[in-house]
Design a protein around this motif. Structure first.
Motif, PDB file in Angstrom:
ATOM      1  N   ILE A 165       4.651  -3.524  -8.373  1.00  0.00           N
ATOM      2  CA  ILE A 165       4.716  -3.292  -6.928  1.00  0.00           C
ATOM      3  C   ILE A 165       4.028  -4.434  -6.176  1.00  0.00           C
ATOM      4  CG2 ILE A 165       3.759  -1.849  -5.069  1.00  0.00           C
ATOM      5  CD1 ILE A 165       4.365   0.586  -6.929  1.00  0.00           C
ATOM      6  N   LEU A 166       2.865  -4.843  -6.648  1.00  0.00           N
ATOM      7  CA  LEU A 166       2.119  -5.891  -5.960  1.00  0.00           C
ATOM      8  C   LEU A 166       2.738  -7.273  -6.146  1.00  0.00           C
ATOM      9  CD1 LEU A 166      -1.609  -4.857  -6.503  1.00  0.00           C
ATOM     10  CD2 LEU A 166      -0.161  -4.518  -4.504  1.00  0.00           C
ATOM     11  N   ARG A 167       3.579  -7.444  -7.143  1.00  0.00           N
ATOM     12  CA  ARG A 167       4.164  -8.765  -7.400  1.00  0.00           C
ATOM     13  C   ARG A 167       5.551  -8.944  -6.800  1.00  0.00           C
ATOM     14  NH1 ARG A 167       2.217 -11.601 -12.815  1.00  0.00           N
ATOM     15  NH2 ARG A 167       0.020 -11.106 -12.629  1.00  0.00           N
ATOM     16  N   ARG A 168       6.053  -7.941  -6.140  1.00  0.00           N
ATOM     17  CA  ARG A 168       7.376  -8.127  -5.548  1.00  0.00           C
ATOM     18  C   ARG A 168       7.243  -8.592  -4.099  1.00  0.00           C
ATOM     19  NH1 ARG A 168       8.835  -1.759  -5.830  1.00  0.00           N
ATOM     20  NH2 ARG A 168       7.796  -1.099  -3.921  1.00  0.00           N
ATOM     21  N   GLY A 169       8.322  -9.060  -3.572  1.00  0.00           N
ATOM     22  CA  GLY A 169       8.310  -9.502  -2.180  1.00  0.00           C
ATOM     23  C   GLY A 169       7.536 -10.786  -1.987  1.00  0.00           C
ATOM     24  N   SER A 170       6.604 -10.765  -1.068  1.00  0.00           N
ATOM     25  CA  SER A 170       5.879 -11.975  -0.668  1.00  0.00           C
ATOM     26  C   SER A 170       4.522 -12.116  -1.337  1.00  0.00           C
ATOM     27  CB  SER A 170       5.705 -11.974   0.858  1.00  0.00           C
ATOM     28  OG  SER A 170       6.960 -11.992   1.470  1.00  0.00           O
ATOM     29  N   TRP A 171       4.395 -11.613  -2.539  1.00  0.00           N
ATOM     30  CA  TRP A 171       3.160 -11.747  -3.317  1.00  0.00           C
ATOM     31  C   TRP A 171       2.821 -13.221  -3.505  1.00  0.00           C
ATOM     32  CZ3 TRP A 171       2.983 -13.800  -8.428  1.00  0.00           C
ATOM     33  CH2 TRP A 171       1.771 -13.632  -9.102  1.00  0.00           C
ATOM     34  N   VAL A 172       1.536 -13.542  -3.459  1.00  0.00           N
ATOM     35  CA  VAL A 172       1.066 -14.916  -3.634  1.00  0.00           C
ATOM     36  C   VAL A 172       0.495 -15.070  -5.035  1.00  0.00           C
ATOM     37  CG1 VAL A 172      -0.629 -16.618  -2.859  1.00  0.00           C
ATOM     38  CG2 VAL A 172       0.555 -15.188  -1.169  1.00  0.00           C
ATOM     39  N   ASP A 173       1.022 -16.024  -5.786  1.00  0.00           N
ATOM     40  CA  ASP A 173       0.520 -16.313  -7.119  1.00  0.00           C
ATOM     41  C   ASP A 173      -0.848 -16.983  -6.974  1.00  0.00           C
ATOM     42  OD1 ASP A 173      -0.146 -17.762  -9.511  1.00  0.00           O
ATOM     43  OD2 ASP A 173       1.942 -17.588 -10.140  1.00  0.00           O
ATOM     44  N   PRO A 174      -1.924 -16.372  -7.521  1.00  0.00           N
ATOM     45  CA  PRO A 174      -3.266 -16.942  -7.323  1.00  0.00           C
ATOM     46  C   PRO A 174      -3.453 -18.313  -7.968  1.00  0.00           C
ATOM     47  CG  PRO A 174      -3.357 -15.093  -8.854  1.00  0.00           C
ATOM     48  CD  PRO A 174      -1.967 -15.120  -8.293  1.00  0.00           C
ATOM     49  N   VAL A 175      -2.745 -18.591  -9.050  1.00  0.00           N
ATOM     50  CA  VAL A 175      -2.871 -19.895  -9.703  1.00  0.00           C
ATOM     51  C   VAL A 175      -2.260 -20.983  -8.825  1.00  0.00           C
ATOM     52  CG1 VAL A 175      -2.226 -21.258 -11.724  1.00  0.00           C
ATOM     53  CG2 VAL A 175      -2.910 -18.860 -12.010  1.00  0.00           C
ATOM     54  N   ARG A 222       4.175   5.747  -5.389  1.00  0.00           N
ATOM     55  CA  ARG A 222       4.245   5.781  -6.848  1.00  0.00           C
ATOM     56  C   ARG A 222       3.228   6.746  -7.444  1.00  0.00           C
ATOM     57  NH1 ARG A 222       4.581   6.902 -11.073  1.00  0.00           N
ATOM     58  NH2 ARG A 222       5.104   5.755 -12.968  1.00  0.00           N
ATOM     59  N   GLY A 223       2.296   7.224  -6.620  1.00  0.00           N
ATOM     60  CA  GLY A 223       1.346   8.211  -7.110  1.00  0.00           C
ATOM     61  C   GLY A 223      -0.083   7.734  -7.236  1.00  0.00           C
ATOM     62  N   VAL A 224      -0.361   6.510  -6.776  1.00  0.00           N
ATOM     63  CA  VAL A 224      -1.745   6.028  -6.793  1.00  0.00           C
ATOM     64  C   VAL A 224      -2.471   6.691  -5.618  1.00  0.00           C
ATOM     65  CG1 VAL A 224      -3.266   4.019  -6.673  1.00  0.00           C
ATOM     66  CG2 VAL A 224      -1.029   3.826  -7.788  1.00  0.00           C
ATOM     67  N   PRO A 225      -3.551   7.418  -5.861  1.00  0.00           N
ATOM     68  CA  PRO A 225      -4.261   8.086  -4.770  1.00  0.00           C
ATOM     69  C   PRO A 225      -4.799   7.087  -3.738  1.00  0.00           C
ATOM     70  CG  PRO A 225      -5.005   8.895  -6.905  1.00  0.00           C
ATOM     71  CD  PRO A 225      -4.158   7.691  -7.172  1.00  0.00           C
ATOM     72  N   SER A 226      -4.745   7.482  -2.477  1.00  0.00           N
ATOM     73  CA  SER A 226      -5.241   6.618  -1.399  1.00  0.00           C
ATOM     74  C   SER A 226      -6.684   6.203  -1.620  1.00  0.00           C
ATOM     75  CB  SER A 226      -5.117   7.337  -0.046  1.00  0.00           C
ATOM     76  OG  SER A 226      -3.776   7.608   0.242  1.00  0.00           O
ATOM     77  N   ASP A 227      -7.489   7.092  -2.208  1.00  0.00           N
ATOM     78  CA  ASP A 227      -8.897   6.787  -2.451  1.00  0.00           C
ATOM     79  C   ASP A 227      -9.090   5.636  -3.435  1.00  0.00           C
ATOM     80  OD1 ASP A 227      -9.614   8.795  -0.731  1.00  0.00           O
ATOM     81  OD2 ASP A 227     -10.210  10.214  -2.297  1.00  0.00           O
ATOM     82  N   ASP A 228      -8.043   5.324  -4.204  1.00  0.00           N
ATOM     83  CA  ASP A 228      -8.147   4.263  -5.205  1.00  0.00           C
ATOM     84  C   ASP A 228      -7.497   2.957  -4.754  1.00  0.00           C
ATOM     85  OD1 ASP A 228      -9.568   5.800  -7.027  1.00  0.00           O
ATOM     86  OD2 ASP A 228      -7.754   6.637  -7.927  1.00  0.00           O
ATOM     87  N   ILE A 229      -7.095   2.887  -3.490  1.00  0.00           N
ATOM     88  CA  ILE A 229      -6.445   1.691  -2.954  1.00  0.00           C
ATOM     89  C   ILE A 229      -7.293   1.133  -1.819  1.00  0.00           C
ATOM     90  CG2 ILE A 229      -4.343   0.751  -1.907  1.00  0.00           C
ATOM     91  CD1 ILE A 229      -2.872   3.271  -2.913  1.00  0.00           C
ATOM     92  N   VAL A 233       0.844  -1.206   0.000  1.00  0.00           N
ATOM     93  CA  VAL A 233       0.000   0.000   0.000  1.00  0.00           C
ATOM     94  C   VAL A 233       0.872   1.246   0.000  1.00  0.00           C
ATOM     95  CG1 VAL A 233      -1.609   1.373   1.378  1.00  0.00           C
ATOM     96  CG2 VAL A 233      -2.017  -1.074   1.061  1.00  0.00           C
ATOM     97  N   SER A 234       1.867   1.279   0.869  1.00  0.00           N
ATOM     98  CA  SER A 234       2.751   2.444   0.947  1.00  0.00           C
ATOM     99  C   SER A 234       3.488   2.670  -0.366  1.00  0.00           C
ATOM    100  CB  SER A 234       3.760   2.269   2.093  1.00  0.00           C
ATOM    101  OG  SER A 234       3.096   2.241   3.333  1.00  0.00           O
ATOM    102  N   ALA A 235       3.940   1.579  -0.997  1.00  0.00           N
ATOM    103  CA  ALA A 235       4.656   1.699  -2.264  1.00  0.00           C
ATOM    104  C   ALA A 235       3.736   2.219  -3.370  1.00  0.00           C
ATOM    105  CB  ALA A 235       5.252   0.349  -2.658  1.00  0.00           C
ATOM    106  N   LEU A 236       2.486   1.766  -3.392  1.00  0.00           N
ATOM    107  CA  LEU A 236       1.527   2.272  -4.376  1.00  0.00           C
ATOM    108  C   LEU A 236       1.294   3.765  -4.181  1.00  0.00           C
ATOM    109  CD1 LEU A 236      -1.109  -0.618  -4.359  1.00  0.00           C
ATOM    110  CD2 LEU A 236       0.354   0.027  -6.295  1.00  0.00           C
ATOM    111  N   GLU A 237       1.128   4.188  -2.931  1.00  0.00           N
ATOM    112  CA  GLU A 237       0.929   5.616  -2.658  1.00  0.00           C
ATOM    113  C   GLU A 237       2.161   6.416  -3.064  1.00  0.00           C
ATOM    114  OE1 GLU A 237      -2.234   5.566   1.044  1.00  0.00           O
ATOM    115  OE2 GLU A 237      -0.111   5.292   1.512  1.00  0.00           O
TER     116      GLU A 237
END
Length: 201
Positions: free
Chosen positions: A154-164, A24-31, A18-22
């Motif tokens: 951003i969402l795929r780095r670190g401990s992201w879980v592959d849904p498949v 990067r410029g993604v508005p908090s209202d859209d997260i 969440v912090s990384a998305l913010e």
């Protein structure tokens, strides 16, 4: 606008996303963030209601590491089939039915309906909801086309879980899809599930 979504087994990883998305410029209202709270680590569902105004209870956000943006608006609520969660943002509000002042439920209701209506593929939405039910956290963002690739990275780095891969792990236990009529996982069941998933890595 496109939707990007990431499942994390740990709230701390979701918070970092969440912090990384913010940043990067993604508005908090859209997260949005929805994280399991079966252990009542962050209070009880009576302490605040994240769905009101897409997130109240700044004290909850401050207590669990929210330093600004969306994370200061974390509140505690319950989602059918998932149980108690800490949550903030538009997904939390929609899942709880608060955006329309209605009770969540029905074919297009609840957390699955909230995700699929925002563009998350249904097969992934079921995995994400089940992931939160089993102790995880999901982060969803609505982003402009220009930010889509960066937000997804951003969402795929670190401990992201592959849904498949996670669907396959759940299917080994006979799971087919999220069912909001099922009982939420207890803290003990969540710990057993975490150990099971770790042993599969």
């Amino acid at each position: 606008m496109k939707t990007v979504t990431g499942l994390f087994d740990d709230y701390a990883d979701a918070r970092e996303a969440v912090s990384a998305l913010e940043d990067r410029g993604v508005p908090s209202d859209d997260i949005s963030i929805v994280s399991n709270n079966a252990s009542a680590r962050y209070g009880t569902a009576h302490d605040s209601n994240a769905a009101e105004g897409a997130g109240t209870g700044a004290g909850v956000g401050a207590a669990i590491g929210g330093v600004g943006g969306l994370l200061t608006g974390l509140g505690v609520m319950a989602i059918p089939g998932v149980g108690p969660v800490v949550a903030a943002g538009w997904l939390a509000a929609t899942a709880a039915g608060a955006a329309a002042g209605a009770v969540a439920g029905g074919a297009a209701g609840g957390i699955i309906g909230a995700m699929t209506e925002s563009g998350v593929p249904e097969e992934h939405a079921h995995v994400y909801a089940e992931g939160v039910r089993r102790g995880g956290a999901v982060v969803t963002a609505r982003v402009d086309n220009a930010l889509y690739a960066d937000a997804e990275a951003i969402l795929r780095r670190g401990s992201w879980v592959d849904p498949v891969q996670r669907r396959a792990a759940y299917a080994e236990q006979g799971w087919t899809q999220f069912d909001e009529a099922r009982d939420p996982y207890t803290a003990e069941e969540i710990e057993k599930e975490r150990l099971r998933l770790e042993s599969m890595r």
